[in-house]
Design a protein around this motif. Sequence first.
Motif, PDB file in Angstrom:
ATOM      1  N   ASN A  90      28.272  65.470  73.164  1.00 55.04           N
ATOM      2  CA  ASN A  90      29.594  64.969  72.780  1.00 55.04           C
ATOM      3  C   ASN A  90      29.626  64.814  71.272  1.00 55.04           C
ATOM      4  N   GLU A  91      30.684  65.313  70.668  1.00 53.44           N
ATOM      5  CA  GLU A  91      30.864  65.172  69.229  1.00 53.44           C
ATOM      6  C   GLU A  91      32.354  65.171  68.933  1.00 53.44           C
ATOM      7  N   THR A  92      32.783  64.278  68.059  1.00 58.70           N
ATOM      8  CA  THR A  92      34.177  64.257  67.623  1.00 58.70           C
ATOM      9  C   THR A  92      34.232  64.790  66.199  1.00 58.70           C
ATOM     10  N   VAL A  93      35.105  65.765  65.983  1.00 67.58           N
ATOM     11  CA  VAL A  93      35.244  66.383  64.663  1.00 67.58           C
ATOM     12  C   VAL A  93      36.696  66.277  64.217  1.00 67.58           C
ATOM     13  N   LEU A  94      36.892  66.159  62.921  1.00 68.73           N
ATOM     14  CA  LEU A  94      38.227  66.183  62.341  1.00 68.73           C
ATOM     15  C   LEU A  94      38.523  67.630  61.967  1.00 68.73           C
ATOM     16  N   VAL A  95      39.507  68.226  62.637  1.00 69.17           N
ATOM     17  CA  VAL A  95      39.756  69.659  62.540  1.00 69.17           C
ATOM     18  C   VAL A  95      40.950  69.961  61.651  1.00 69.17           C
ATOM     19  N   SER A  96      40.729  70.805  60.666  1.00 65.54           N
ATOM     20  CA  SER A  96      41.805  71.377  59.861  1.00 65.54           C
ATOM     21  C   SER A  96      41.692  72.900  59.987  1.00 65.54           C
ATOM     22  N   VAL A  97      42.633  73.617  59.421  1.00 64.90           N
ATOM     23  CA  VAL A  97      42.622  75.083  59.499  1.00 64.90           C
ATOM     24  C   VAL A  97      41.313  75.598  58.908  1.00 64.90           C
ATOM     25  N   GLY A  98      40.620  76.452  59.656  1.00 65.14           N
ATOM     26  CA  GLY A  98      39.391  77.059  59.172  1.00 65.14           C
ATOM     27  C   GLY A  98      38.133  76.255  59.421  1.00 65.14           C
TER      28      GLY A  98
END
Length: 131
Positions: A90-98
């Motif tokens: 389990n991992e939470t990531v902050l996603v932006s374009v690319g």
Amino acid sequence: RTLCLFFIMAGSFSIVHSQVEAFNSINSEYSLTRSSKIHLAGHLSTPTNRSISQPIVVSLNNRCLDSYFLLDLGKITISIINDQGLSVFNETVLVSVGTRSFIDLSNFPEGVYEIKFRNTEGEELFGFLNI
């Protein structure tokens, strides 16, 4: 250099395997790379761009799971579930374009795993991979 070949099959749950031979002219060696595109089902909201139905491209390359995000999706939780239904990653990531996420699966036992990408609203994309 390693070459990867991906096949796209819309709406499919299958895992496509392809093997590509690459010739390294520097040290005159051949290498064999196994690459698999992971097909995802489900739904994640993409309010800023409705033309992209799958905002994540996922592939398995030599026991490394590569996730490439095509849109700004905010916080996404990536989960991997084994064939007994237990969460093994389990991992939470902050996603932006690319944004790109790499997960090393070299210590995972062989088997079929489910991968999930869930946003803060509870929507998710999911797919299956075979290690």
